[in-house]
Design an enzyme around this catalytic site. Structure first.
Site, PDB file in Angstrom:
ATOM      1  CE  LYS A  66       2.622   5.568  -2.832  1.00  0.00           C
ATOM      2  NZ  LYS A  66       3.254   6.153  -1.643  1.00  0.00           N
ATOM      3  CE  LYS A 103       9.953  -0.447   1.464  1.00  0.00           C
ATOM      4  NZ  LYS A 103       9.781   0.968   1.122  1.00  0.00           N
ATOM      5  CE  LYS A 144       4.213  -1.229   4.809  1.00  0.00           C
ATOM      6  NZ  LYS A 144       4.914  -0.027   5.125  1.00  0.00           N
TER       7      LYS A 144
END
Ligand code: AMP
Ligand code: TRP
Length: 326
Positions: free
Chosen positions: A195, A111, A192
């Site tokens: 959200k 991230k 995966k």
């Protein structure tokens, strides 16, 4: 009864990965565990989120826990920021962790990608997670596969702290499901389901309308060889559909593969199984969201109970590390 703690970020809608990877186990074990489930709103601040959206999603996540089957009379549900011991303990643990070990966290690498503008909180995020767990002396932490590394860090920090300052923390263990520990994105079956990936077609939200679930499964990416077989490496799309059917029915993905010769038939059964699984939850969710006052009261009760335990652990850790009592 074993003490258990886990958490979910209120950064988006709960999805099938959250349910199959984590929440399903929580529900299955309630009654036999002394469990705490927290909505980790402080963790959601590590990435950009609108204040009104954060407030709304925090309540929605609480409603989602109940709709998925958690019973507030058997487990404690609370909001992380309502318990000040979490960030207080996190500071003591930040002064236990090293830059080197935090740099090795793959979620940060994915991230953060080394950009200057990445929030400092995203870097220290796993330490706050360690504080969430250690504050409750949790023995078990039911999470999906993606959290394994964070649990390893939590254990290392607890062991190091205990070694330097005396036996303050219980060393926790991750409990990761054997099926559906990593639910994949329906459009990008090598990633995966999450959200934060803005691919509405790739993700099935827990309280989605049945017709949308059917549409997304129908459009799920497969491959062109037309053979129904279970091999996550060479056939990620088909294998992930088999994983979903397996999680919903309890039959192994290999056995299920043998039953099908056409992708269309497999997809139709996956859609039916998911709709059967999720429809009752959707009804409960819509009902719960119609009375937020009830949810707020429940979260307040949860925080009172959580606060007592977490604060006691913080006080012991603070005393052990040498902070002068007030
Ligand atoms: P998060 O949405 O990142 O706050 O994750 C909440 C919980 O759901 C954690 O226990 C995760 O490990 C689990 N989880 C999230 N995404 C997936 C996924 N795609 N497959 C399995 N478990 C997941
Ligand atoms: N990091 C977890 C995730 O993204 C969420 C989380 C925060 C958590 N604190 C926790 C999970 C404590 C288990 C225990 O999924």
């Amino acid at each position: 009864m074993a003490r258990v703690l886990s958490g979910v970020q209120p950064s988006g809608d709960l999805h099938l990965g959250n349910y199959l990877g984590a929440i399903q186990q929580w529900v299955a074990n309630q009654g036999s565990d002394d469990a705490f489930y927290t909505i980790v709103d402080l963790h959601a601040l590590t990435q950009s989120i609108d204040p009104a959206e954060l407030r709304r999603r925090t309540l929605e996540t609480a409603a989602g826990f109940l709709a998925a089957g958690l019973d507030p009379n058997q487990v404690t549900i609370f909001v992380q920021s309502h318990v000040p011991a979490h960030p207080r303990l996190a500071w003591l643990l930040e002064c236990t962790a090293t830059m080197g070990e935090l740099n090795r966290m793959t979620q940060f690498k994915d991230k953060g990608r080394g950009t200057e503008s990445v929030r400092a909180g995203l870097f220290t995020y796993p330490v706050l997670m360690a504080a969430d767990i250690l504050a409750y002396e949790a023995e078990f932490v039911p999470v999906g596969e993606d959290q394994r590394q964070h649990l390893e860090l939590t254990r290392n920090l607890a062991i190091r702290f205990n070694h330097h300052y005396g036996e303050v923390f219980v060393i926790p263990e991750a409990t990761i499901p054997t099926v559906a520990a990593r639910v994949m994105d329906l459009q990008l079956p090598n990633q995966k389901m999450s959200k934060s990936i803005p691919s509405p077609l790739g993700r099935i939200d827990l309280f989605e309308a049945p017709e949308d679930i059917a549409k997304k499964i129908k459009k799920a990416v497969t491959d062109t060889d037309g053979i129904v077989a279970y091999n996550p490496e060479t056939k990620p799309g088909v294998s992930s559909l088999l994983d979903l059917l397996s999680a919903a029915t309890g039959t192994s993905p290999g056995d299920l593969a043998a039953k099908y010769t056409r992708y269309g038939d497999l997809k139709a059964d996956v859609a039916d199984a998911l709709i059967t699984l999720l429809s009752p939850m959707r009804e409960r969710y819509l009902h719960l969201m119609s009375d937020p006052g009830e949810l707020t009261a429940l979260l307040r009760r949860g925080a009172t109970k959580a606060d007592e335990i977490a604060n006691a652990t913080y006080e012991r850790a603070a005393a052990a590390i040498g902070l002068l009592p007030r």
